[in-house]
Design a protein around this motif. Structure first.
Motif, short mmCIF file in Angstrom:
data_model
loop_
_atom_site.label_atom_id
_atom_site.label_comp_id
_atom_site.label_asym_id
_atom_site.label_seq_id
_atom_site.Cartn_x
_atom_site.Cartn_y
_atom_site.Cartn_z
N UNK A 178 0.83 -1.21 0.00
CA UNK A 178 0.00 0.00 0.00
C UNK A 178 0.86 1.25 0.00
N UNK A 179 2.01 1.19 0.68
CA UNK A 179 2.92 2.33 0.62
C UNK A 179 3.31 2.60 -0.82
N UNK A 180 3.59 1.51 -1.55
CA UNK A 180 3.96 1.68 -2.95
C UNK A 180 2.79 2.22 -3.76
N UNK A 181 1.61 1.73 -3.44
CA UNK A 181 0.42 2.18 -4.16
C UNK A 181 0.27 3.70 -4.06
N UNK A 182 0.46 4.27 -2.86
CA UNK A 182 0.30 5.72 -2.71
C UNK A 182 1.51 6.49 -3.23
N UNK A 183 2.69 5.88 -3.15
CA UNK A 183 3.87 6.58 -3.66
C UNK A 183 3.83 6.74 -5.17
N UNK A 184 3.19 5.79 -5.87
CA UNK A 184 3.15 5.90 -7.33
C UNK A 184 1.94 6.69 -7.81
N UNK A 218 -6.08 -13.18 -2.68
CA UNK A 218 -7.24 -13.58 -3.47
C UNK A 218 -7.63 -12.54 -4.52
N UNK A 219 -6.99 -11.37 -4.52
CA UNK A 219 -7.39 -10.32 -5.45
C UNK A 219 -6.33 -10.06 -6.52
N UNK A 220 -5.30 -10.87 -6.57
CA UNK A 220 -4.27 -10.68 -7.58
C UNK A 220 -3.45 -9.42 -7.38
N UNK A 221 -3.31 -9.00 -6.11
CA UNK A 221 -2.59 -7.75 -5.85
C UNK A 221 -1.08 -7.91 -6.03
N UNK A 222 -0.56 -9.10 -5.77
CA UNK A 222 0.88 -9.32 -5.86
C UNK A 222 1.67 -8.37 -4.95
N UNK A 223 1.47 -8.46 -3.65
CA UNK A 223 2.15 -7.54 -2.72
C UNK A 223 3.67 -7.61 -2.85
N UNK A 224 4.19 -8.80 -3.13
CA UNK A 224 5.63 -8.95 -3.23
C UNK A 224 6.20 -8.05 -4.33
N UNK A 225 5.51 -8.00 -5.45
CA UNK A 225 5.95 -7.11 -6.53
C UNK A 225 5.98 -5.67 -6.04
N UNK A 226 4.94 -5.27 -5.30
CA UNK A 226 4.90 -3.92 -4.77
C UNK A 226 6.09 -3.63 -3.87
N UNK A 227 6.46 -4.60 -3.04
CA UNK A 227 7.56 -4.37 -2.10
C UNK A 227 8.88 -4.21 -2.85
N UNK A 228 9.10 -5.07 -3.84
CA UNK A 228 10.38 -4.97 -4.56
C UNK A 228 10.47 -3.65 -5.32
N UNK A 229 9.35 -3.23 -5.90
CA UNK A 229 9.37 -1.94 -6.62
C UNK A 229 9.54 -0.80 -5.63
N UNK A 230 8.94 -0.97 -4.45
CA UNK A 230 9.07 0.04 -3.40
C UNK A 230 10.53 0.22 -3.01
N UNK A 231 11.25 -0.89 -2.87
CA UNK A 231 12.66 -0.81 -2.52
C UNK A 231 13.42 0.00 -3.53
N UNK A 232 13.15 -0.29 -4.80
CA UNK A 232 13.87 0.41 -5.85
C UNK A 232 13.57 1.90 -5.73
N UNK A 233 12.31 2.21 -5.45
CA UNK A 233 11.92 3.61 -5.35
C UNK A 233 12.60 4.28 -4.15
N UNK A 234 12.61 3.59 -3.02
CA UNK A 234 13.23 4.15 -1.82
C UNK A 234 14.72 4.38 -2.07
N UNK A 235 15.34 3.42 -2.71
CA UNK A 235 16.77 3.53 -3.00
C UNK A 235 17.02 4.70 -3.94
#
Ligand code: SF4
Ligand code: FES
Lengths: 245, 109, 154
Positions: A178-184, A218-235
């Motif tokens: 969700x952090x990634x969701x709002x950051x993008x 169950x909703x196809x959110x793929x949280x793991x993808x969000x976290x990895x992209x979040x890392x890249x963004x934070x970096x």
């Protein structure tokens, strides 16, 4: 003759010291019956003290998450026929404290969600409280985060995560994606507060890519993808104040 | 971040380490472990340097990995401090002992 | 009626956690989670081996006799098979580590999409899966090479 299944429910009341026990109920099945329907049948006809949580019955609210036959499921979206077993076992989600029977305590989960500031932050604080106009967005801008915006806070990723199961401070897949969701989100400005909130060992750096959350969702959110992209963004942000359009 | 960096470095140094181990001593596996052959290798600057580099990077990478796992087990300031200092101490001891071997064999072996 | 409290307390959260047991047993145990477990176990094992290795190789400073004694302990069939196991661990930890580094910086992953049922996991796509399978292959390869080198003296 109507077909019947045995519904095994793991019941407990921790606050009254009632230890977890499995209780069995025999439930007749009709075509298209979901696990939630069978629980409602038990509550209506066999034992009204069985507690569980649900509201929308259409996979939109996430409150009916339970562990069915060992896997995390939305019970309202899981048909008994698709399980293909004569015995259906229902347990409350793990990594959550149990309140009673199948009802688990989401306080910690929501607190962690709150910690990443899941709302649009505007530079102008008065504007944030009292928006003067609609913030327009193109379809491409929406596409960047729409996948993560589909999260219904059902808690199944939290149940699945192996880091969460040992570390009580780890924010968990849901909050981080969700952090990634709002950051993008193109309408979000001045997001260094949020980056600060996730740029810790318990935040986005606590993930070790076990992929269980994305499998569970169950909703196809793929949280793991969000976290990895979040890392890249934070970096990439260099942990500095970032300006966005 | 250092964890990723050391991870990559270990791959490089580890490859050199294995390669020198296998190819500098041309006597095959058993021969490569003979005292003179090993000491001889320690005398080569490349081998000694790789060893020292491996020592430091693996110590960091391995102990930091252990630290990550341990810190997930329990939360709290005291536990964090205990784990951190314990692993720093182990790291310093291992690196010091290893350096003694490398330098000792390189200079006076 | 007691007032409803806000937020879980630490003991409550702790009691709900099953800890390391859930690394070992979880349903459905996916490929990614298996890799996670293997990566941790091999990592811990290699660290332990590293410490022992550094300490034992130090015997070389005490002259040839001490070294020969050390070799007598290590150069046994058990030691050789142990070495093969070591190679497997190194091979897996190395190749899987490469996969993790790529994945954790968002490389090799899919772009976020509008998910449609049946959902695909873009974070565990074909690229990541093949890299993971590759990790097992590399581990096997390391063992094979080690076998050729140690037992057949190639
Ligand atoms: S990310 Fe998926 S599994 Fe996690 S809470 Fe949201 S909808 Fe549920
Ligand atoms: S009851 Fe709302 S998702 Fe199942």
């Amino acid at each position: 003759m109507v077909e019947k299944i045995t519904l095994k429910i793991l019941r407990s009341i921790p606050s009254k010291g009632v230890k977890p026990t499995v209780e069995k109920y025999s439930v007749p099945v009709f075509k298209g019956m979901t696990v939630l329907d069978s629980l409602l049948y038990v509550k209506g006809h066999l034992d009204h003290s069985v507690s569980f949580r649900y509201s929308c019955r259409m996979g939109n609210c996430g409150s009916c998450s339970m562990v069915v036959n060992g896997s995390p499921r939305l019970t309202c979206q899981t048909q008994i026929s698709e399980l293909g077993t004569k015995e259906v076992e229902v347990r409350p989600l793990e990594n959550f404290p149990v309140i009673r029977d199948l009802v688990s305590d989401y306080d910690e989960f929501y607190d962690k969600h709150r910690e990443v500031k899941p709302y649009l932050i505007r530079r102008d604080k008065t504007e944030e409280e009292h928006p003067t106009s609609e913030y327009l967005q193109s379809r491409e801008e929406l596409d960047k985060y729409i996948q993560f915006a589909l999260c219904i806070k059902c808690g199944q990723c939290f149940h699945a995560c192996p880091i969460t199961s040992t570390d009580i401070r780890y924010l968990g897949p849901q909050a981080l994606s969700q952090a990634y969701r709002y950051l993008t989100d193109s309408r979000d400005q001045d997001n260094h507060e949020r980056i600060e909130a996730v740029n810790t060992r318990n935040g986005c750096w606590g993930c070790h890519l076990a992929e269980s959350c994305s499998e569970a969702c169950p909703k196809g959110v793929d949280p793991s993808l969000g976290i990895q992209l979040l890392r890249r963004m934070v970096l990439g942000s260099g942990h500095k104040k970032r300006q966005k359009g | 971040m250092l964890h990723y960096a050391t991870g990559v470095l270990i791959v490089v140094f580890g490859a050199v380490h294995l390669a020198t181990h296998s190819f500098l001593g041309v006597e095959g596996y058993a021969g490569s472990l003979q005292y003179l052959s090993v000491i001889g290798r320690y005398r080569t600057a490349l081998f000694a340097f790789t060893l020292e580099a491996l020592l430091v990077t693996i110590a960091y990478h391995g102990l930091n990995g252990t630290r990550m796992i341990l810190l997930e087990f329990r939360q709290g300031e005291r536990w964090n401090m205990a784990v951190n200092w314990l692993l720093v101490a182990v790291g310093i001891l291992v690196v010091a002992y290893g350096t003694r071997t490398v330098l000792g064999a390189y200079l006076w072996g | 009626m007691s007032k409803r409290k806000r937020g879980s307390t630490e003991p409550e959260m702790r009691s709900a956690r099953k800890g390391v047991r859930r690394w070992l047993y979880y349903h459905p145990q996916g490929l990614g989670r298996t890799a996670f477990l293997f990566h941790r176990v091999t990592g811990l094992g290699l660290t332990a081996y590293f410490v022992v290795h550094v300490l034992s190789v130090g015997t070389i400073l005490s002259g040839e006799d001490a070294w020969e004694m050390f070799l007598e302990i290590v150069e046994t069939p058990v030691g050789w098979y142990g070495e093969l196991l070591l190679l497997a661990a190194i091979g897996f930890h190395f190749a899987n580590g490469v996969r993790l580094i790529l994945g954790e910086f968002g490389l090799t992953l899919d772009k976020p999409t509008r998910p449609d049922y049946p959902f695909k996991t873009g974070s565990f796509n074909l690229a990541q899966k093949s890299l993971l399978v590759l990790a097992f292959v590399v581990a096997a390869l390391f063992v094979l090479l080690g076998y050729l080198f140690i037992f057949l003296e190639l």
